[in-house]
Design a protein around this motif. Structure first.
Motif, PDB file in Angstrom:
ATOM      1  N   HIS A 229      62.073   7.023  14.718  1.00  0.00           N
ATOM      2  CA  HIS A 229      60.527   7.446  14.327  1.00  0.00           C
ATOM      3  C   HIS A 229      60.696   8.553  13.274  1.00  0.00           C
ATOM      4  O   HIS A 229      60.708   9.240  13.717  1.00  0.00           O
ATOM      5  N   HIS A 230      59.970   8.043  12.011  1.00  0.00           N
ATOM      6  CA  HIS A 230      61.349   8.810  10.832  1.00  0.00           C
ATOM      7  C   HIS A 230      59.469   9.336   9.903  1.00  0.00           C
ATOM      8  O   HIS A 230      60.246  10.801   9.740  1.00  0.00           O
ATOM      9  N   THR A 231      58.371   9.048  10.197  1.00  0.00           N
ATOM     10  CA  THR A 231      57.432   9.276  10.084  1.00  0.00           C
ATOM     11  C   THR A 231      56.387   9.668  10.636  1.00  0.00           C
ATOM     12  O   THR A 231      56.107   8.323  11.321  1.00  0.00           O
ATOM     13  N   GLN A 232      55.296  10.675  10.462  1.00  0.00           N
ATOM     14  CA  GLN A 232      54.381  10.771  11.359  1.00  0.00           C
ATOM     15  C   GLN A 232      53.100  11.379  10.838  1.00  0.00           C
ATOM     16  O   GLN A 232      53.544  12.952  10.810  1.00  0.00           O
TER      17      GLN A 232
ATOM     18  N   ALA B 289      52.611  13.910  -0.967  1.00  0.00           N
ATOM     19  CA  ALA B 289      52.286  12.495  -1.143  1.00  0.00           C
ATOM     20  C   ALA B 289      51.881  12.347  -0.104  1.00  0.00           C
ATOM     21  O   ALA B 289      51.186  10.695  -0.051  1.00  0.00           O
ATOM     22  N   LEU B 290      52.967  11.470   0.473  1.00  0.00           N
ATOM     23  CA  LEU B 290      53.860  11.107   2.107  1.00  0.00           C
ATOM     24  C   LEU B 290      52.606  11.023   3.598  1.00  0.00           C
ATOM     25  O   LEU B 290      51.148  10.006   3.071  1.00  0.00           O
ATOM     26  N   TRP B 291      51.241  12.226   3.433  1.00  0.00           N
ATOM     27  CA  TRP B 291      50.661  12.184   3.713  1.00  0.00           C
ATOM     28  C   TRP B 291      49.376  11.694   3.443  1.00  0.00           C
ATOM     29  O   TRP B 291      48.632  10.665   4.463  1.00  0.00           O
TER      30      TRP B 291
ATOM     31  N   LEU C 192      51.942  16.341   8.662  1.00  0.00           N
ATOM     32  CA  LEU C 192      53.158  15.583   8.615  1.00  0.00           C
ATOM     33  C   LEU C 192      54.807  15.521   8.839  1.00  0.00           C
ATOM     34  O   LEU C 192      55.301  16.797   8.450  1.00  0.00           O
ATOM     35  N   TYR C 193      55.058  14.638   9.805  1.00  0.00           N
ATOM     36  CA  TYR C 193      56.710  14.959   9.985  1.00  0.00           C
ATOM     37  C   TYR C 193      57.417  13.384   9.453  1.00  0.00           C
ATOM     38  O   TYR C 193      57.299  12.582   9.267  1.00  0.00           O
TER      39      TYR C 193
END
Length: 788
Positions: free
Chosen positions: A482-485, A564-566, A495-496
């Motif tokens: 689980h890389h992104t959350q 940006a990823l969030w 954001l993780y």
């Protein structure tokens, strides 16, 4: 005698002749599970902080949860959404909370795809996924996943537990309930508790009894049939209630305060390997008083509130132990995949001083120290809906910052235990891989060897959004998958991504530092732009788990990428628009199953009407008119709405007509007729006419002129200076002929059923007609004054 079986929908393999003697039977194959398929049990705790589990370093005794960790796996890096309904939707569907329309609890839903409170049918529940594989499916306890306006006897029932793949249900449909006077539903209908508090009733014990009974009912008929049990206690959500002997075990244990608690728990967490030896404890929260600066009375009260909570948790652990003992005694424990999770971090809904009535929080009413002190000897009993203060919330989330509703790790990092001796060889080990509640469903499916279904009930299914943790069961060195959350709750964002966490707190890093409390600031577009420019923090949580060292300036390029990823994740999962309004969201209008109306007719002998679909009388003119027949000596409740934490009740006592408005447990405003009610058929009426404006933000509903009428004649009247502003109460909806649940007023003991005959009760929210010309003039004057 052997039977020929065939898969339903395939060609009949038998022989059909003209007579039975010339024919060979064959039967559609029953839906059976694979031989040796494990049972699955979710144990879902409520509002339980990371640092409150015994096995996570707490001094609270949780021997049964501890034994699951000692014989299974304890995860240190599991996450939730920061709020109950959203987290529960994730753990049952494997989809993110906004994908489920669960941006908030169901009562705070808004009219946008990510927050409408209606979990789409293309997001199937684990119960729906396991039914075709031969599983029995049971739901026990807290649900809180049905739109709040759909939990009455009028339905619809398709989003109740039995509508989402559970074959049996026993529990409460809302967010919390009284532990001694719960709102209970059995399958699709309301029921009363089997005992009274005086007879020893407690909800958690009742839930454990029902869970054991459901399993026993199954196994005595089909011992090889596996089951999925979703066991969701009301604990440790307020009210913190348990028999007094459980709290007495902790007498004096917390007298040294919340900072001492944090230091001891943090040291123990290092000993257990839950955090690294070089980890740093998060700061003392600016919203929390220093223990040594409190008065003696405050320390005495707050320590007692924590003693009661600890007793409540140990009592809950004991009931969980009864369920585990039953599984062990019947030879089922080893081949039962058990997952223990809390739905969010410890709760701050008790406010800075603690509360003896959590309904104050939902009505923006501050707590009163003197009132709380007066209740100290009764905390934990049925009289009060108590909750500890912020200091214990912040301590309960050790080692992390902040709490429930916020996306710092104190709100979203939670205890997670997995126990399955038949499928996991590791025993008593710690796992540090990253996880989120969306990962629970895919983990179960992989462990069972079951593929996610392409369709459920004819509805094509959306992709599972979580990832399985099953690869970590027997390999402590396995890499996280689980890389992104993303995280978002009430416009508090995080954001993780691969060991780093970006956090954008709102309204700020604390209420003190922001100069505003929860829900007090609207997030405007200009404010959002400013936050995105300067409001984000950055933590390397792989080495700084408690978010103590903000690297936003040193790692600016990384932070910009994560912001940006969030937004990328927000677009993917329907997160926007951001809504910071807090409890004010509860007042938003929502679609109802019936068209808007001003007149509601209620009858005796019917089910309790939940608040969200009952007549809306707060902050408006209204009348309650009852057509009754009574004899001398008849008494009891004609109609009421609420519980001992707030509500109103119209009743007959000592031959007179009475009305009480319970203002959130703070005071009772009472009207009583000046003459007895004659026997026979009578019209009993209550009227309320506003004479001022509400101040909802300050916790004050509209003041008004109240009066009682008997057969059209005024028999009592008074001005009520304040009324309930937002929510009538937790538990106890609207009902005719009795007081279901706890007593709304201290003037009688529930249920205080009406001994006469009630034909009907009509509630009207149209403006009441003036009683006479002079009264009409007085009413106009009161309304004119209210507009000044």
């Amino acid at each position: 005698m052997s039977l020929t079986e065939y898969q339903a929908g395939t060609t009949f393999p038998g022989r059909i002749g003209r007579t039975i003697g010339e024919s060979d039977a064959a039967w559609p194959k029953p839906n059976r599970a694979e031989a040796g398929a494990p049972n699955v049990v979710y144990i879902v705790l409520d509002d339980t902080g990371y640092g409150q589990f015994g096995c996570y370093g707490s001094p609270i005794n949780t021997p049964n949860l501890d034994r699951l960790a000692q014989n299974g796996l304890l995860y240190t890096n599991m996450h939730t959404t920061a709020l109950c309904s959203p987290s529960r939707s994730c753990m049952l569907t494997g989809r993110s909370h906004h994908s489920n329309g669960m941006a908030c609890i169901t009562e705070g839903s808004t009219g946008f795809p990510g927050s409408n409170g209606a979990i789409p049918f293309e997001n199937g529940f684990l119960s729906e996924m396991l039914l075709p594989h031969g599983y029995a499916t049971y739901c026990i306890g807290k649900w809180h996943l049905t739109p709040a306006e759909q939990i009455s006897a009028a339905g619809p029932y398709d989003r109740w537990p039995l509508g989402r793949g559970f074959e049996r249900y026993y529990g409460f449909l809302g967010g919390d309930t009284h532990q001694y006077y719960p709102d209970l539903v059995f399958d699709n209908h309301q029921v009363e508790p089997p005992k009274t508090p005086e007879e020893g009733y407690h909800l958690t014990e009742d839930l454990a009894d029902r869970a054991i009974n459901f399993i026993a009912d199954l196994k005595q008929v089909a011992p090889e049939k596996p089951f999925f049990l979703y066991f969701a206690t009301g604990a440790n959500h307020a009210p913190h209630q348990a028999p007094p002997e459980w709290a007495e075990k902790y007498r004096g244990k917390f007298d040294d305060g919340w900072d001492a608690y944090r230091e001891k728990v943090f040291a123990r967490q290092k000993e257990l390997g839950i955090v690294s030896q070089d980890a740093v404890l998060s700061r003392h929260d600016p919203d929390v008083a220093q223990w040594e600066e409190l008065s003696d009375d405050e320390r005495r009260l707050y320590a007692r509130m924590m003693e009661v909570f600890a007793g409540f948790f140990e009592h809950t652990d004991h009931q969980i132990g009864r369920l585990l003992d039953y599984l062990e005694e019947t030879g089922q424990l080893d081949n039962t995949l058990i997952m223990v999770i809390s739905d969010n971090g410890a709760s701050a809904e008790g406010g800075p001083h603690g509360s003896v009535n959590e309904n104050k929080f939902f009505n923006n009413i501050p707590d009163d120290l003197e009132q709380n002190l007066a209740a100290i000897d009764d905390l934990g009993g049925p009289k009060y809906f108590n909750h500890y203060p912020w200091g214990w919330t912040f301590a309960g989330n050790t080692p992390f910052r902040r709490w429930k509703r916020e996306t710092y790790r104190g709100g979203v990092a939670d205890g997670f235990i997995v126990h399955w001796p038949a499928g996991i060889t590791a025993r008593g080990e710690v796992r540090h891989q990253y996880g989120h509640v969306v990962d629970m469903v895919p983990t179960v499916l992989e462990a069972l060897g079951v593929d996610p279904p392409a369709a459920v009930g004819g509805v094509t299914q959306s992709p599972i959004e979580g990832v399985s943790l099953a690869h970590t069961f027997n390999d402590e060195t396995a890499a996280s998958k689980h890389h992104t959350q993303y995280f978002e709750m009430f416009a508090h964002r995080a954001l993780y991504h691969d060991g780093w966490r970006a956090v954008c707190p709102f309204p700020g890093t604390s209420f003190e530092e922001a100069g505003a409390g929860f829900g007090m600031l609207d997030l405007t577009e200009d404010r959002l732009r400013a936050l995105d420019a300067t409001g984000w923090e950055l933590y390397h949580v792989d080495v700084d788990p408690a978010e103590t060292n903000d690297l936003a300036e040193q790692e600016r390029a990384r932070l910009i990428e994560m912001i940006a990823l969030w937004y990328t994740e927000a677009g993917k999962y329907n997160v926007l628009p951001l809504d910071s309004r807090g409890t004010m969201r509860f007042a938003d209008p929502r679609p109802q199953i019936s068209l808007p109306r001003e007149t509601y007719v209620y009858h005796p002998g019917t089910q309790v009407v939940p608040e969200n679909v009952a007549a809306k009388v707060l902050n408006r003119a209204h009348t309650i008119t009852a057509e009754v027949e009574l004899a001398a000596g008849d008494e009891g409740v004609v109609m009421c709405h609420g519980s001992n934490v707030g509500g109103y009740t119209l009743f007959v006592q000592d031959g007179k007509l009475h009305y009480v408005h319970n203002y959130v447990g703070v005071r009772e405003m009472h009207l009583a007729s000046d003459t007895p009610i004659p026997a026979g058929k009578r019209t009993l009426r209550y009227e309320f006419e506003p004479n001022g404006q509400p101040d909802v933000v300050a916790g004050k509903g509209t003041p008004g002129h109240a009066r009682l009428l008997l057969d059209g004649d005024v028999v009592a009247e008074a001005d009520f200076p304040v009324t309930i502003p937002l929510a009538i109460g937790i538990g106890g909806g609207l009902v005719v002929g009795r007081n279901a649940g706890s007593s709304i007023t201290e003037m009688y003991a529930a249920p205080y059923a009406f001994t006469g005959t009630i034909e009907k009760v009509t509630v009207s929210t149209a403006a009441p007609a003036a009683h006479d010309e002079e009264e009409a003039k007085r009413a106009e004057a009161r309304m004119a004054m209210a507009r000044q």
